[in-house]
Design a protein around this motif. Structure first.
Motif, mmCIF file in Angstrom:
data_model
loop_
_atom_site.group_PDB
_atom_site.id
_atom_site.type_symbol
_atom_site.label_atom_id
_atom_site.label_comp_id
_atom_site.label_asym_id
_atom_site.label_seq_id
_atom_site.Cartn_x
_atom_site.Cartn_y
_atom_site.Cartn_z
ATOM 1 N N LEU A 281 0.834 -1.193 0.000
ATOM 2 C CA LEU A 281 0.000 0.000 0.000
ATOM 3 C C LEU A 281 0.867 1.241 0.000
ATOM 4 C CD1 LEU A 281 -2.836 -0.871 2.562
ATOM 5 C CD2 LEU A 281 -2.835 -1.160 0.078
ATOM 6 N N GLU A 282 0.314 2.306 -0.518
ATOM 7 C CA GLU A 282 1.019 3.582 -0.604
ATOM 8 C C GLU A 282 0.122 4.678 -0.032
ATOM 9 O OE1 GLU A 282 3.455 6.144 -3.977
ATOM 10 O OE2 GLU A 282 1.728 4.952 -4.604
ATOM 11 N N ARG A 283 0.681 5.489 0.867
ATOM 12 C CA ARG A 283 -0.101 6.598 1.415
ATOM 13 C C ARG A 283 -0.146 7.724 0.390
ATOM 14 N NH1 ARG A 283 -1.772 8.506 6.489
ATOM 15 N NH2 ARG A 283 -0.432 7.163 7.731
ATOM 16 N N ARG A 284 -1.347 8.193 0.111
ATOM 17 C CA ARG A 284 -1.510 9.265 -0.873
ATOM 18 C C ARG A 284 -1.078 10.597 -0.288
ATOM 19 N NH1 ARG A 284 -4.659 7.609 -5.248
ATOM 20 N NH2 ARG A 284 -5.209 9.747 -5.739
ATOM 21 N N GLY A 285 -0.819 11.570 -1.154
ATOM 22 C CA GLY A 285 -0.369 12.885 -0.720
ATOM 23 C C GLY A 285 -1.446 13.662 0.020
ATOM 24 N N GLU A 286 -1.095 14.843 0.471
ATOM 25 C CA GLU A 286 -1.997 15.650 1.286
ATOM 26 C C GLU A 286 -3.006 16.423 0.455
ATOM 27 O OE1 GLU A 286 -1.931 15.354 4.619
ATOM 28 O OE2 GLU A 286 -0.436 13.836 4.131
ATOM 29 N N GLN A 287 -2.865 16.406 -0.848
ATOM 30 C CA GLN A 287 -3.789 17.116 -1.730
ATOM 31 C C GLN A 287 -4.477 16.133 -2.660
ATOM 32 O OE1 GLN A 287 -4.308 20.384 -1.250
ATOM 33 N NE2 GLN A 287 -2.719 20.426 0.323
ATOM 34 N N GLY A 288 -5.588 16.563 -3.212
ATOM 35 C CA GLY A 288 -6.268 15.751 -4.208
ATOM 36 C C GLY A 288 -7.213 14.742 -3.594
ATOM 37 N N VAL A 289 -7.755 13.877 -4.453
ATOM 38 C CA VAL A 289 -8.742 12.904 -4.022
ATOM 39 C C VAL A 289 -8.098 11.870 -3.100
ATOM 40 C CG1 VAL A 289 -8.379 11.362 -6.005
ATOM 41 C CG2 VAL A 289 -10.595 11.416 -4.864
ATOM 42 N N TRP A 290 -8.855 11.427 -2.085
ATOM 43 C CA TRP A 290 -8.408 10.428 -1.109
ATOM 44 C C TRP A 290 -7.135 10.880 -0.395
ATOM 45 C CZ3 TRP A 290 -8.971 6.081 -5.285
ATOM 46 C CH2 TRP A 290 -10.329 5.770 -5.458
ATOM 47 N N ALA A 291 -7.000 12.160 -0.149
ATOM 48 C CA ALA A 291 -5.787 12.710 0.465
ATOM 49 C C ALA A 291 -5.511 12.034 1.803
ATOM 50 C CB ALA A 291 -5.942 14.214 0.666
#
Length: 348
Positions: free
Chosen positions: A250-260
């Motif tokens: 799994l990869e943690r998504r960034g602080e911006q955008g969808v599913w932040a």
């Protein structure tokens, strides 16, 4: 002989609410500020029937505002997983921390201080103050907009600034000084159970005798719809890298955008790019295409093509990257994942 005094909008609504309103919602007992706030945030863009099990689970895990403030983000997002619009959960968490730091671990009773917290707008602040403290503050959620628009026969999309300003004035006009908590619940109940978007139950509505939309047969046209736009479709390939222990990367998504801020699957632009991206993450031998699916957001559709890489072997560099982690079933259950990603992993 004088005519009997006509009942006000609020009197008629409260009379209906006493008999037909919803009095057994889980956030109504006790109806404290934390529970009201949590319910109001969850109910944004989400129906009551969907919210109730999420509310019960959330309040059991984090029963007080300080508990929410002390929880780590993964715990909060995991409890929220499936409700969507995850920005709401992040704002909820941030606001709880501010309440601990600035307001003694409680939501402030002052309107300006309350509305200044992350994710608490004018309507949510009004709902908290009215329902938890009985203070006279109007609300204007989607249900109330629909009731006001139809009752007063207001044309124009409620999201337009001028129309919204008019609706706020009407909402304030009808909000009574007494029984503010019950009135706030009543106006939401009316919109959610009778004055619904399609096929409203006007014959059962206590307001229909004076409702412009009912009188002029406009319930199908009001509220006015937003000018139509073509919903764009975006595409992505999700990489399901699974090792010999059946763990998934799994990869943690960034602080911006969808599913932040959520944990999700690594992505690639297309199938060719997917192989290159997968090879950067692990040693791989083969891949199998899984059933594609489409997830609908408020502003676009996301077409997802999952690609399963079994027997993947992690590169050593992954261990040093805090945004990547191999997760087994137990790990995944405790993390905040987008609902379609969780469903995809559960289907494997």
């Amino acid at each position: 002989m004088s005519k009997p005094k006509k009942l006000s909008f609020a009197d008629r609504l409260l009379g209906w609410f006493d008999v037909h309103g919803r009095h057994d919602l889980p956030w109504q007992s006790p109806r404290d500020a934390y529970r009201v706030w949590l319910s109001e945030v969850m109910l944004q863009q989400t129906q009551v029937a969907t919210v109730i099990p999420y509310f019960d689970r959330f309040i059991k895990a984090l029963p007080t505002l300080p508990d929410l403030a002390e929880a780590d983000e993964d715990t909060v997002l995991a409890l929220w997983s499936g409700l969507g619009y995850y920005r709401r959960a992040r704002f909820l968490h941030a606001a709880a921390k501010q309440c601990v730091a600035l307001h003694g671990g409680e939501l402030p009773r002052d309107y300006d201080a309350l509305a200044a917290l992350p994710g608490i707008g004018r309507s949510t602040a009004g709902a908290i103050l009215a329902q938890a403290h009985g203070l006279r503050f109007p609300i204007l959620d989607g249900n109330v907009k629909r009731v006001m628009t139809r009752f007063h026969g207001i044309h124009g999309h409620p999201g337009q600034s001028a129309i919204e300003k008019q609706l706020w004035a009407l909402a304030d006009k009808h909000t009574p000084a007494a029984r503010a908590a019950d009135y706030t619940q009543a106006i939401m109940d009316l919109g959610a159970t009778l004055c619904v978007r399609s096929r409203p139950a006007c014959e059962e509505c206590p307001m229909s005798v004076d409702c412009v939309a009912f009188r002029d047969d406009l319930t199908g046209q009001l509220p006015s719809t937003k000018p139509g736009k073509v919903t764009p479709t975006r595409q992505t390939v999700m990489l399901v890298l699974r090792d010999a222990q059946q763990r998934v990367l799994l990869e943690r998504r960034g602080e911006q955008g969808v599913w932040a801020g959520l944990w999700s699957l690594p992505e690639a632009l297309d199938s060719e790019d997917a192989w290159k991206a997968a090879e950067r993450l692990a040693r791989i031998d083969d891949a199998r295409a899984l059933a594609p699916f489409t997830h609908v957001f408020s502003h676009y559709k996301l077409k997802v093509e999952p690609l399963l890489f079994d027997e993947a072997t992690a590169h050593a560099a992954i261990a040093d990257n805090p945004r990547l982690r191999w997760c087994d079933t137990g790990d995944i259950a405790a993390l905040g994942l987008p609902a379609p990603v969780r469903s995809l992993l559960q289907s494997l």
